[in-house]
Design a protein around this motif. Structure first.
Motif, mmCIF file in Angstrom:
data_model
loop_
_atom_site.group_PDB
_atom_site.id
_atom_site.type_symbol
_atom_site.label_atom_id
_atom_site.label_comp_id
_atom_site.label_asym_id
_atom_site.label_seq_id
_atom_site.Cartn_x
_atom_site.Cartn_y
_atom_site.Cartn_z
ATOM 1 N N VAL A 1 -1.366 10.011 5.474
ATOM 2 C CA VAL A 1 -0.025 10.560 5.277
ATOM 3 C C VAL A 1 0.913 9.453 4.795
ATOM 4 N N ILE A 2 1.626 9.719 3.705
ATOM 5 C CA ILE A 2 2.736 8.869 3.285
ATOM 6 C C ILE A 2 3.989 9.739 3.315
ATOM 7 N N SER A 3 4.991 9.309 4.077
ATOM 8 C CA SER A 3 6.201 10.102 4.281
ATOM 9 C C SER A 3 7.413 9.390 3.710
ATOM 10 N N TYR A 4 8.329 10.178 3.131
ATOM 11 C CA TYR A 4 9.572 9.676 2.568
ATOM 12 C C TYR A 4 10.715 10.311 3.355
ATOM 13 N N LEU A 5 11.361 9.502 4.195
ATOM 14 C CA LEU A 5 12.388 9.988 5.108
ATOM 15 C C LEU A 5 13.768 9.735 4.512
ATOM 16 N N ALA A 6 14.532 10.819 4.296
ATOM 17 C CA ALA A 6 15.882 10.691 3.754
ATOM 18 C C ALA A 6 16.810 10.091 4.807
ATOM 19 N N PRO A 7 17.693 9.159 4.445
ATOM 20 C CA PRO A 7 18.607 8.552 5.418
ATOM 21 C C PRO A 7 19.664 9.527 5.922
ATOM 22 N N SER A 8 19.937 10.597 5.189
ATOM 23 C CA SER A 8 20.872 11.640 5.616
ATOM 24 C C SER A 8 20.360 12.966 5.080
#
Length: 386
Positions: free
Chosen positions: A190-197
């Protein structure tokens, strides 16, 4: 659909393909109520909406409209250090044998000329959940079960939850900055891209994320895009969460598979031991590209057959610098004893024609400053460095 392993991140609505990028709207359909554990329906003649209450026996119901869905009941609850209770979502492509109408997925990444999508979410307060958009890929054109690579885009996070694995730093994809996480949930990488907001809506290029994951050495262009899904993973609460609208288009006609890259999908584990050596120190060349962070790294390795004879089965050996340990691998079986790494081909990439290449990658941990291996041998013969 049923998930065979618990994942902490949402598996979201799917990018469907067809050669048509824009469809005219058909007649509106009446709302559909779904409370069955794995109940699903189709919308717009091209997407599947699923209740997917895979992690609890508690009641969950969704109201499906012509453009999306909303959660009307969600009575389950799960500890935030474990898996969520469900994954209600909309998707295009194939998910556990349930394929959306008219989809052209799976499609090999090298064949994709464009992949665009739009999403609009409705968020609520007082619940613990994530809103994510999942992109699934596999070395084979898989239509059932868990794929080997899950790309997760976290549009919103509420409560003390986090993506699989650990943060590997920030990255810019699609003109936005993300906190990037990498790990394995026991069944897939799994590679995840977490938005800061929170991001409530977005039109974007799905290939931006696929290309970033490829550049991190996690996949190659020979892999297949099988599905993309958009929805929510609730841990506690969630009534009122909804996907207001979702659209996607994947078109073929991209670059053909480069010469020497595998085109036959994998069918099993490692092959028998290699029988053809590369032909001496000038018979092979190895390119080793790595990305590192404070306590880990990924490496992409490409073997080129520079001899005049085919290689039928290969084993690559090299020593990792002190403090480095190989963990998860793809496109090869990678083991480590002491500092020595042994990478063996799998069933579909064991033959390398003269002038052709074979590639694999892996993730590792490290302590101290990063450095790359200095020498390689293939089937017992030294290789030059690219």
């Amino acid at each position: 659909m049923r998930r065979s392993v618990p994942v902490f991140a949402a598996i979201a609505g799917l990018l469907v393909a067809g050669s048509i990028a824009v469809l005219t709207a058909g007649p509106a359909q009446a709302d559909v109520q779904i409370c069955d554990q794995y109940g699903s329906t189709t919308i717009q003649g091209r997407y599947v909406v699923q209740n997917n209450r895979w992690g609890t026996t508690a009641q969950q119901c969704i109201n499906v409209t012509d453009t999306g869905f909303s959660i009307t009941q969600q009575q389950g609850s799960s500890p935030t250090n474990g898996a969520p209770v469900s994954y209600p979502s909309v998707f295009a492509g194939c998910h556990y044998t349930n394929c959306s109408p008219g989809t052209n997925l799976p499609m090999q990444v090298s064949q994709i000329s464009s992949a665009t999508s739009s999403i609009s979410y409705n968020f609520v307060s007082g619940a613990t959940y994530n809103a994510s958009y999942d992109i699934w890929l596999d070395p084979s054109p898989k239509r059932d079960g868990v794929n080997q690579m899950e790309i997760m885009i976290w549009f919103n996070r509420q409560g003390p939850i986090q993506p699989i694995g650990s943060s590997v730093g920030s990255g810019t994809v699609g003109g936005r900055t993300w906190d990037v996480w990498r790990g394995n949930n026991g069944g897939n990488n799994v590679i995840s891209y977490l938005a800061p907001s929170p991001i409530t809506s977005w039109n974007f290029n799905v290939l931006d994320f696929i290309n970033d994951v490829r550049n991190r050495g996690a996949i190659t262009n020979s892999w297949y895009l099988t599905s993309i899904q958009a929805g929510f993973e609730p841990w506690q609460g969630g009534t009122g969460l909804g996907v207001n609208s979702f659209s996607a288009s994947v078109n073929g006609g991209g670059n053909p598979q480069p010469t020497g890259q595998p085109t036959t999908p994998p069918t099993g584990g490692p092959t028998t031991p290699p029988t053809t050596p590369p032909g001496g120190s000038n018979g092979c060349r190895v390119a080793y590209t790595a990305n590192s962070w404070n306590n880990g790294f990924t490496a992409s390795v490409t073997i080129t057959n520079t001899s005049s004879s085919p290689i039928n089965g290969w084993t690559l050996n090299y020593d990792l610098p002190s403090g480095q340990q190989a963990t998860t691998s793809w496109n090869a079986t990678v083991t480590q004893s002491g500092s020595t790494v042994t990478a063996r081909n799998i069933s579909w990439n064991g033959s390398i024609a003269p002038g052709a290449t074979a590639s694999f990658g892996y993730q590792g941990t490290m302590s101290g400053a990063y450095s790359s291996p200095s020498s390689f041998s293939l089937n017992g013969s030294a290789c030059s460095r690219a």
